[in-house]
Each structure stands twice: as structure tokens, then as C-alpha cells.
Design a protein around this motif. Structure first.
Motif, mmCIF file in Angstrom:
data_model
loop_
_atom_site.group_PDB
_atom_site.id
_atom_site.type_symbol
_atom_site.label_atom_id
_atom_site.label_comp_id
_atom_site.label_asym_id
_atom_site.label_seq_id
_atom_site.Cartn_x
_atom_site.Cartn_y
_atom_site.Cartn_z
ATOM 1 N N ARG A 24 39.537 26.502 32.974
ATOM 2 C CA ARG A 24 39.489 26.276 31.528
ATOM 3 C C ARG A 24 38.085 26.404 30.947
ATOM 4 N NH1 ARG A 24 44.423 26.902 29.302
ATOM 5 N NH2 ARG A 24 46.025 25.817 30.508
ATOM 6 N N GLU A 25 37.069 26.384 31.813
ATOM 7 C CA GLU A 25 35.700 26.496 31.311
ATOM 8 C C GLU A 25 35.372 27.904 30.831
ATOM 9 O OE1 GLU A 25 35.490 26.338 35.897
ATOM 10 O OE2 GLU A 25 36.719 25.542 34.260
ATOM 11 N N ILE A 26 36.207 28.885 31.190
ATOM 12 C CA ILE A 26 35.985 30.265 30.724
ATOM 13 C C ILE A 26 36.370 30.348 29.249
ATOM 14 C CG2 ILE A 26 36.617 32.692 31.013
ATOM 15 C CD1 ILE A 26 37.356 32.088 33.901
ATOM 16 N N VAL A 27 35.428 30.780 28.421
ATOM 17 C CA VAL A 27 35.697 30.871 26.987
ATOM 18 C C VAL A 27 36.097 32.281 26.575
ATOM 19 C CG1 VAL A 27 34.245 28.927 26.344
ATOM 20 C CG2 VAL A 27 33.228 31.187 26.509
ATOM 21 N N THR A 28 35.621 33.284 27.309
ATOM 22 C CA THR A 28 36.001 34.657 27.008
ATOM 23 C C THR A 28 35.652 35.561 28.176
ATOM 24 O OG1 THR A 28 35.887 36.392 25.312
ATOM 25 C CG2 THR A 28 33.815 35.377 25.953
ATOM 26 N N CYS A 29 36.282 36.728 28.198
ATOM 27 C CA CYS A 29 35.988 37.751 29.208
ATOM 28 C C CYS A 29 35.686 39.056 28.468
ATOM 29 C CB CYS A 29 37.168 37.959 30.144
ATOM 30 S SG CYS A 29 37.647 36.489 31.084
ATOM 31 N N VAL A 30 34.709 39.786 28.940
ATOM 32 C CA VAL A 30 34.303 41.025 28.278
ATOM 33 C C VAL A 30 33.802 42.008 29.330
ATOM 34 C CG1 VAL A 30 31.965 40.151 27.848
ATOM 35 C CG2 VAL A 30 32.865 41.995 26.434
ATOM 36 N N GLU A 31 33.965 43.295 29.063
ATOM 37 C CA GLU A 31 33.434 44.333 29.935
ATOM 38 C C GLU A 31 32.385 45.126 29.178
ATOM 39 O OE1 GLU A 31 37.155 45.150 32.989
ATOM 40 O OE2 GLU A 31 36.901 46.490 31.257
ATOM 41 N N CYS A 32 31.383 45.616 29.892
ATOM 42 C CA CYS A 32 30.272 46.310 29.248
ATOM 43 C C CYS A 32 29.698 47.377 30.172
ATOM 44 C CB CYS A 32 29.183 45.322 28.856
ATOM 45 S SG CYS A 32 28.346 44.578 30.291
ATOM 46 N N SER A 33 28.779 48.135 29.623
ATOM 47 C CA SER A 33 28.067 49.157 30.398
ATOM 48 C C SER A 33 26.611 49.162 29.979
ATOM 49 C CB SER A 33 28.684 50.543 30.165
ATOM 50 O OG SER A 33 27.846 51.555 30.709
ATOM 51 N N ALA A 34 25.730 48.815 30.902
ATOM 52 C CA ALA A 34 24.302 48.840 30.600
ATOM 53 C C ALA A 34 23.812 50.269 30.427
ATOM 54 C CB ALA A 34 23.524 48.141 31.714
ATOM 55 N N ALA A 35 24.465 51.231 31.112
ATOM 56 C CA ALA A 35 24.037 52.635 31.039
ATOM 57 C C ALA A 35 24.243 53.200 29.641
ATOM 58 C CB ALA A 35 24.806 53.468 32.065
ATOM 59 N N THR A 36 25.345 52.806 28.992
ATOM 60 C CA THR A 36 25.632 53.308 27.643
ATOM 61 C C THR A 36 25.356 52.268 26.566
ATOM 62 O OG1 THR A 36 27.942 52.592 27.753
ATOM 63 C CG2 THR A 36 27.427 54.796 28.594
ATOM 64 N N LEU A 37 24.947 51.070 27.004
ATOM 65 C CA LEU A 37 24.705 49.916 26.114
ATOM 66 C C LEU A 37 25.977 49.464 25.401
ATOM 67 C CD1 LEU A 37 21.240 50.794 24.478
ATOM 68 C CD2 LEU A 37 21.712 49.440 26.520
ATOM 69 N N TYR A 38 27.139 49.841 25.932
ATOM 70 C CA TYR A 38 28.406 49.462 25.324
ATOM 71 C C TYR A 38 28.667 47.967 25.525
ATOM 72 C CZ TYR A 38 33.455 49.177 24.517
ATOM 73 O OH TYR A 38 34.704 48.814 24.056
ATOM 74 N N GLN A 39 28.778 47.243 24.416
ATOM 75 C CA GLN A 39 29.094 45.808 24.377
ATOM 76 C C GLN A 39 28.093 44.926 25.129
ATOM 77 O OE1 GLN A 39 33.692 45.271 23.223
ATOM 78 N NE2 GLN A 39 33.320 45.133 25.414
ATOM 79 N N VAL A 40 26.893 45.440 25.364
ATOM 80 C CA VAL A 40 25.863 44.598 25.990
ATOM 81 C C VAL A 40 25.444 43.464 25.051
ATOM 82 C CG1 VAL A 40 23.477 44.531 26.833
ATOM 83 C CG2 VAL A 40 25.024 46.355 27.579
ATOM 84 N N PRO A 41 25.152 43.733 23.766
ATOM 85 C CA PRO A 41 24.799 42.618 22.869
ATOM 86 C C PRO A 41 25.929 41.596 22.727
ATOM 87 C CG PRO A 41 24.184 44.725 21.895
ATOM 88 C CD PRO A 41 25.055 45.034 23.073
ATOM 89 N N GLU A 42 27.186 42.079 22.788
ATOM 90 C CA GLU A 42 28.323 41.180 22.636
ATOM 91 C C GLU A 42 28.377 40.135 23.757
ATOM 92 O OE1 GLU A 42 29.424 44.704 20.161
ATOM 93 O OE2 GLU A 42 28.327 44.310 22.002
ATOM 94 N N VAL A 43 27.945 40.519 24.946
ATOM 95 C CA VAL A 43 27.979 39.594 26.078
ATOM 96 C C VAL A 43 27.232 38.311 25.746
ATOM 97 C CG1 VAL A 43 27.141 39.200 28.429
ATOM 98 C CG2 VAL A 43 28.267 41.365 27.848
ATOM 99 N N PHE A 44 26.006 38.458 25.270
ATOM 100 C CA PHE A 44 25.171 37.277 25.032
ATOM 101 C C PHE A 44 25.461 36.633 23.676
ATOM 102 C CE2 PHE A 44 22.910 40.004 28.046
ATOM 103 C CZ PHE A 44 22.925 39.137 29.131
ATOM 104 N N TYR A 45 26.057 37.406 22.763
ATOM 105 C CA TYR A 45 26.510 36.804 21.513
ATOM 106 C C TYR A 45 27.653 35.829 21.790
ATOM 107 C CZ TYR A 45 28.892 36.228 17.063
ATOM 108 O OH TYR A 45 29.508 35.693 15.959
ATOM 109 N N PHE A 46 28.605 36.248 22.637
ATOM 110 C CA PHE A 46 29.722 35.374 22.983
ATOM 111 C C PHE A 46 29.229 34.120 23.715
ATOM 112 C CE2 PHE A 46 32.539 39.344 23.021
ATOM 113 C CZ PHE A 46 32.967 39.120 21.724
ATOM 114 N N ALA A 47 28.220 34.302 24.589
ATOM 115 C CA ALA A 47 27.689 33.153 25.333
ATOM 116 C C ALA A 47 26.988 32.181 24.390
ATOM 117 C CB ALA A 47 26.723 33.636 26.413
ATOM 118 N N GLN A 48 26.173 32.729 23.473
ATOM 119 C CA GLN A 48 25.496 31.866 22.501
ATOM 120 C C GLN A 48 26.494 31.178 21.582
ATOM 121 O OE1 GLN A 48 24.021 33.278 18.795
ATOM 122 N NE2 GLN A 48 21.920 32.644 19.259
ATOM 123 N N LYS A 49 27.486 31.935 21.161
ATOM 124 C CA LYS A 49 28.500 31.393 20.256
ATOM 125 C C LYS A 49 29.271 30.253 20.911
ATOM 126 C CE LYS A 49 32.405 32.978 17.435
ATOM 127 N NZ LYS A 49 33.231 34.159 17.058
#
Length: 643
Positions: free
Chosen positions: A148-173
Motif C-alpha cells: 500500500r505504500e506504493i503511490v504510483t508506477c511510471v515508466e521512463c527512458s533516460a535516453a529519450t528523456l521520456y517521462q523523466v521529469p514526471e518520475v520526480f514530480y510524482f515523488a515530490q507530489k
């Protein structure tokens, strides 16, 4: 109803990134910091701080890279324990790393008792075999149900920068605007505290108290929370949406409470927790859905022997609340009416110790006005912030700073030989089965019971005592278990909050008398050593039994030697209290009397008086000598002048 919240009181968010080696932890952090795919990264990056204005909340983020090796597990665990949020990574092109989330990483977080929210992140999305593509929801749904401690799951790609900012936005949020305090996933409903907080906000916004928010009240709510008003078309659209989904959410007067909660439920469903929290924080709530400290201006004690009391303004407010709740006018509140009183508070404060059963109740279990006010006095004495918070929760509309007052130091009261207090705390000492609990129960108007249950923790009883002339004071009795006396006296300031100490003994029992006398000596000695000397009274309980002869003689002798009142004989079984509660209050109102004085203290005072007198005689002698010299000189000058 829209808007953006702020979280300016937080200095920063610390996010730890963990996962199997080679899953892309360091590359993810480096890509986020540089906004580009790094050619190479070291095995473990140093702490990386992101710009504070990167996300709307303008709160700085520090990313902590962690080692995956077992030999550096200790350092990693220390980082996890202080993290505000945790990002757990797996590699999208290596299914075994995903399996390790449930078999190792998330279990390890639980073992370490990490309470921070968790974001599961699949890295290297660009490298995944297209023939093995599955939806993220189907991949992670079981994992989220299990942990239950998981708040969200996301996939990303550092090579294309796809959803990289979203990862830490979700964590901060997840840190700044957490879902956990608001929603219970097991019940699929708002948490109880969330409902109570929304109810309080609704009541505060319902200015005309008609049970609904009209268009003007809705607009005022919007302006207060988001600094912008609602257009009439927007209000109509909100009410139409509510009425379509929750028919009872709108009536002819406006938006009802079910409709108000439905609107906030929409925020959650759309993932706009920041909007939900903007409302809660505007009305003073912290992440635990309790009022923040800055909303509670509690007077600060300057000395240990000060205490906090309700002001007359707060007492008058409580009198009004009691009359309002007492709809059947029977001058008492039923349990359901008390629950209704606190349905805008996080929970009812009187359901647990030390407040449960600490006030007077009728035979039906209802609480009369004296018991109601005494319960508030007790809570204010023991926990002023908790008392003030609950006053605000139930609708105290005055300045919170005007609800509580700080009393004068007890040491000053004794010097001035009077007190301005309206609430007195009395410590009740004595051996087991001496009659201490019976003394407390009688104060609350409860019938005597011969069933004996030893007291293991401090117990309280509070009630109003009416004095001669109609003056009313609140007396709080605190029963100290025999086994807890040494622990109590180990605290140097333990007597600072005590107005009177009474020592109860079974007048028919030798051990009980000797134990009471021993406790009296210990308390008196402690008071002389610490400076917190308190009035003391002896209470000879069970006066209906044949007295222990030696106790009768010794008790009178002890009181005479200490210079305090003779023992007060009571029999709670026969209903003879000998006006003991008035006598206790009288001792508290005259704090310079009934203070025991031992022979050692008496000799010390005599020595001080002798020293004081000696200094006076010495000073007088010096003055006489000086005057004599001046006279002698004057005569000599006169003689020389004549010659």
C-alpha cells in the motif's frame, strides 16, 4: 473549483533512489539534472539538488543515489530512513529486476520500517522488446494491492528523456500532497479524518447555517482557497455535475455536504491532490489532518509551576455550545450528542485515557454541564494545545489567543498568600486499597463499590466544587499509584503542577497508615529540596471500620509536628465525606497555609533568622561607630577653632 496549492513551510524534499544494479538509477538522476542523456556516469552519484522552481510548488528537491552492493547496505539503509520519498527502479528490458521488487526491495523497505511514499519506476523503456509489451496497469496492479505504500508506477527512458521529469514530480507530489491521509483504498472511501475535516470546512463556510452553500458562499470559499472567484456559469456547471451524480448533493438552498464531498472526490479521481490539499491547508490542516501549530497560539509557560486555564470567554462559549447541543433540555448530553460535538474534530478527544471516565455522568451515562466544563478544564490543564485545537474544531470563532490564559506561578501565590486560579490540581497519594479511588469516584458522584481493582497508572477525576457564598472552582484529583511514587519523585519538577497533596490511609490498617506517613515524608522532603513546597492534608479513610489505635495517636502527632491540619476522617461507604473536597479547595486557595515544615527546615529557618538579625546588629553597630567618629571629629574641629 480550481487552484494551485503552496507548501512554503517545507524546506525541501529528499528523494532516495534504490534498485538493483544496472537498472538505471544513476543515469536517471543524471538525465534529470542535466536534461540530457549522459554518456557515462559514476557508480554512485553524490547528492544532486534540483532547482526549486522546477515544479509548481517551488520546493527544492535533493536526489540521493544509493549503492546496490551488499557491503554498502548500511549506508543505503540510513539514507532510506531519512528520505521523504523513495523511488524504486527496475529495468524494462530485464523482467527479473521487476520480480525483485516484490521479493526483495519492497519487503526490505518494510523491514526497515520506512514510512515514506514509494514510486515504482521502470527505466530503459526504449530498450524493451516490443514483442513483450504489456500494459503498466496490468503489470503493477497486484504489486500496488500488496504494498500500500506504493503511490504510483511510471515508466521512463533516460535516453529519450521520456517521462523523466514526471518520475520526480510524482515523488515530490506524494510528499507534499499525499493521498494516504485522504483516501482509504481498502474501503474505497475518504478516511474518517478527511470527512471530519471537510465537515468543519463546510460548516465554517455555511455562514447562514442553513446546511447548504449558496452561490455567494461557494464564491467566498473559492476566493479564500484560490484567490479567484467563480463565474455564475461555473457555479451552475458544478451544481449540475453534482446533481447528476449525487442527487442529494444539491437542494433549493445550494450545495449540501454530500455534494461538497463529491466535488473533492473529483479532485482525487483526476489526480489533483494538490487542489484538495490547497483547501485543507488554507483552513490550517497539516499532513495528519490536524491543525498546524501556527493556528494554535498556546501561551508559553515561563516556569514549571505555571499552568494554563480556559478564559471566561472560552467558558462562556462552551456554555453556549452545551445549551445548543442539549436539544431535549434535560441539562445533560447523551453520548451521541457528544459525538456530534466532535464530528468536525479528527476524533473525539474523550474516548481514551486520561479523559475517559474522568468527569461526572448521570446514571444513564449522560454528561451534565459541570462534568462537561470539568472535562474541558482537565484537558486544558494536561494538554493546552490539544484543548485549544478542539475548541477551534468545534467552532470557537473568537481569536484563539483569547481562549487560554497563563496562571501566575504557584511560588508567587504562596508569597502573596492568595491565588487567582479557578482550577486546582490535587495529587492523591496512599497505599494500595487505602481508599484513593473511592475518593475520586465520590467526587464524580458515583456510588461506593466494595469491588477492589488496584490502580496501575495515574487516574484523574474532575468536577466543579461549590464553596460557601456560591463561588465555584474546578477540582482535579490525580491518583498516584503506590508503585508509581518513586518514578514520579524522580522528576525534579513533579510537584510544580500540584496545588495540594493529600495522603489517604485506611484508618483501620497499620501498614496503610505507616505507608501514608512514609509517602508524606518523601513528598515533603522532595518539596524542600526542589523548592516546590505544597500544602498537604491527611485523609483517614474507611472511618466506618474499627480504627487502628496507633494510627489515631500518631496521625495527630504528625500533623502537629508538621504544622498542618488534623486528619480528615471520611467514610465513602457510609456517604460521610466530611466536606473533604471543600477543604482541599480551601487549602489550594490559601497556598501559604498547610505547608508542612520539618524539624530540619525549621532549624534552617531559625539559622537564617539569626544570621539576618546578626547582620542587622552589625549594620547598626557600624552606623553607630560612624556617627561616633563624626561627632568626635566635629568636637575636635570645634576645639581647635576655639583655640
Amino acid at each position: 473549483m480550481v487552484g494551485r496549492s503552496s507548501f512554503g513551510d517545507r524546506k525541501g524534499v529528499r528523494i532516495a533512489v534504490v534498485g538493483d544494479g544496472g537498472t538505471g538509477k544513476s543515469t536517471l538522476i543524471a538525465a534529470m539534472a542535466s536534461e540530457s542523456f549522459p554518456d557515462s556516469v559514476p557508480p554512485v552519484l553524490p547528492p544532486t539538488r534540483l532547482p526549486h522552481n522546477l515544479y509548481p510548488d517551488s520546493v527544492p528537491i535533493t536526489l540521493i543515489d544509493t549503492p546496490s552492493s551488499l557491503e554498502k547496505q548500511g549506508a543505503r539503509n540510513e539514507e532510506l530512513k531519512i528520505a521523504d520519498a523513495v523511488v524504486v527502479t527496475y529495468a524494462c528490458d530485464e523482467p527479473v529486476t521487476f520480480d525483485r521488487l516484490g521479493t526483495y526491495w519492497l519487503i526490505e523497505l518494510q523491514r526497515l520500517e520506512v514510512k515514506a511514499p514509494v514510486v515504482v519506476v521502470g527505466c530503459k523503456m526504449d530498450l524493451r522488446d516490443e514483442d513483450q509489451v504489456v500494459s503498466l496497469e496490468s503489470l503493477t496492479s497486484y504489486l500496488m494491492q500488496q504494498f500500500r505504500e506504493i503511490v504510483t508506477c511510471v515508466e521512463c527512458s533516460a535516453a529519450t528523456l521520456y517521462q523523466v521529469p514526471e518520475v520526480f514530480y510524482f515523488a515530490q507530489k506524494a510528499v507534499l500532497h499525499p493521498v494516504g491521509p485522504l483516501f482509504d483504498y481498502e474501503r474505497h472511501a475518504f478516511t474518517d479524518r478527511c470527512v471530519r475535516a471537510l465537515r468543519r470546512i463546510f460548516v465554517l463556510c455555511d455562514n447562514d447555517m442553513d446546511g447548504a452553500l449558496n452561490d455567494e458562499e461557494l464564491n467566498e470559499f473559492q476566493v479564500k482557497c484560490f484567490n479567484e472567484g467563480l463565474q455564475p456559469t461555473e457555479v451552475a456547471r458544478v451544481k449540475a455535475l453534482v446533481e447528476q451524480n449525487v442527487p442529494e448533493g444539491v437542494n433549493s438552498l445550494g450545495l449540501t455536504f454530500p455534494g461538497f464531498t463529491y466535488v473533492h472526490n473529483i479532485f482525487l479521481k483526476k489526480g489533483r491532490t494538490e487542489t484538495f490539499w490547497a483547501v485543507l491547508r488554507k483552513f490550517g490542516y497539516d499532513n495528519d489532518l490536524k491543525l498546524r501549530d501556527d493556528f494554535l497560539p498556546v501561551p508559553s509557560k515561563q516556569a514549571s509551576d505555571q499552568s494554563v486555564e480556559l478564559t471566561s470567554e472560552a467558558v462562556e462559549f462552551l456554555n453556549g455550545i452545551f445549551r445548543l447541543l442539549d436539544t431535549d433540555k434535560d441539562r445533560s448530553l447523551r453520548p451521541s450528542e457528544v459525538d456530534k460535538l466532535f464530528n468536525t474534530a479528527p476524533e473525539s478527544p474523550w474516548n481514551d485515557a486520561p479523559y475517559k471516565d474522568a468527569a461526572e455522568k448521570t446514571d444513564m451515562g449522560y454528561i451534565p454541564l459541570n462534568g462537561f466544563l470539568s472535562q474541558w478544564a482537565l484537558m486544558t490543564l494536561l494538554d493546552p494545545p490539544h484543548s485549544l485545537a478542539n475548541l477551534v474544531y468545534i467552532g470557537y470563532s473568537g481569536n484563539p489567543a483569547s481562549a487560554l490564559r497563563l496562571t501566575r506561578k504557584r511560588s508567587v501565590d504562596r508569597k502573596k498568600q492568595k491565588t487567582e486560579r479557578s482550577v486546582f490540581q490535587c495529587y492523591v497519594f496512599g497505599s494500595k486499597n487505602a481508599g484513593k479511588s473511592a475518593l475520586l469516584h465520590s467526587l464524580l458522584g458515583r456510588p461506593f463499590s466494595s469491588n477492589y481493582t488496584p490502580t496501575k497508572v495515574e487516574q484523574y477525576a474532575a468536577n466543579v466544587v461549590e464553596l460557601i457564598g456560591g463561588t465555584k472552582k474546578t477540582l482535579i484529583l490525580c491518583e498516584i499509584p503506590e508503585d508509581g511514587v518513586l518514578k514520579l519523585l524522580s522528576n525534579q519538577d513533579c510537584l510544580a503542577a500540584c496545588d495540594v497533596a493529600v495522603f489517604v490511609y485506611d484508618s483501620s490498617d497499620e501498614y496503610s497508615w505507616k505507608k501514608s506517613r512514609d509517602l508524606l515524608e518523601k513528598v515533603v522532603r522532595h518539596g524542600e529540596l526542589t523548592g516546590y513546597r505544597v500544602p498537604c492534608l491527611l485523609i483517614a479513610a474507611k472511618d466506618d471500620l474499627n480504627p487502628y489505635p496507633r494510627a489515631v495517636i500518631d496521625s495527630v502527632k504528625v500533623t502537629q509536628e508538621l504544622g498542618i491540619e488534623a486528619p480528615i476522617h471520611v467514610s465513602m461507604k457510609s456517604g460521610d465525606s466530611s466536606n473533604v473536597y471543600n477543604k482541599i479547595v480551601n487549602a489550594a486557595e490559601h497556598p501559604h497555609l498547610s505547608i508542612p515544615e520539618t524539624e530540619i527546615a525549621r532549624k534552617r529557618k531559625q539559622n537564617q533568622q539569626l544570621l539576618h538579625h546578626s547582620l542587622i546588629f552589625a549594620l547598626v553597630g557600624a552606623v553607630v561607630t560612624v556617627v561616633g567618629l563624626k561627632v568626635s571629629r566635629a568636637r575636635s574641629v570645634k576645639k581647635n577653632f576655639s583655640a
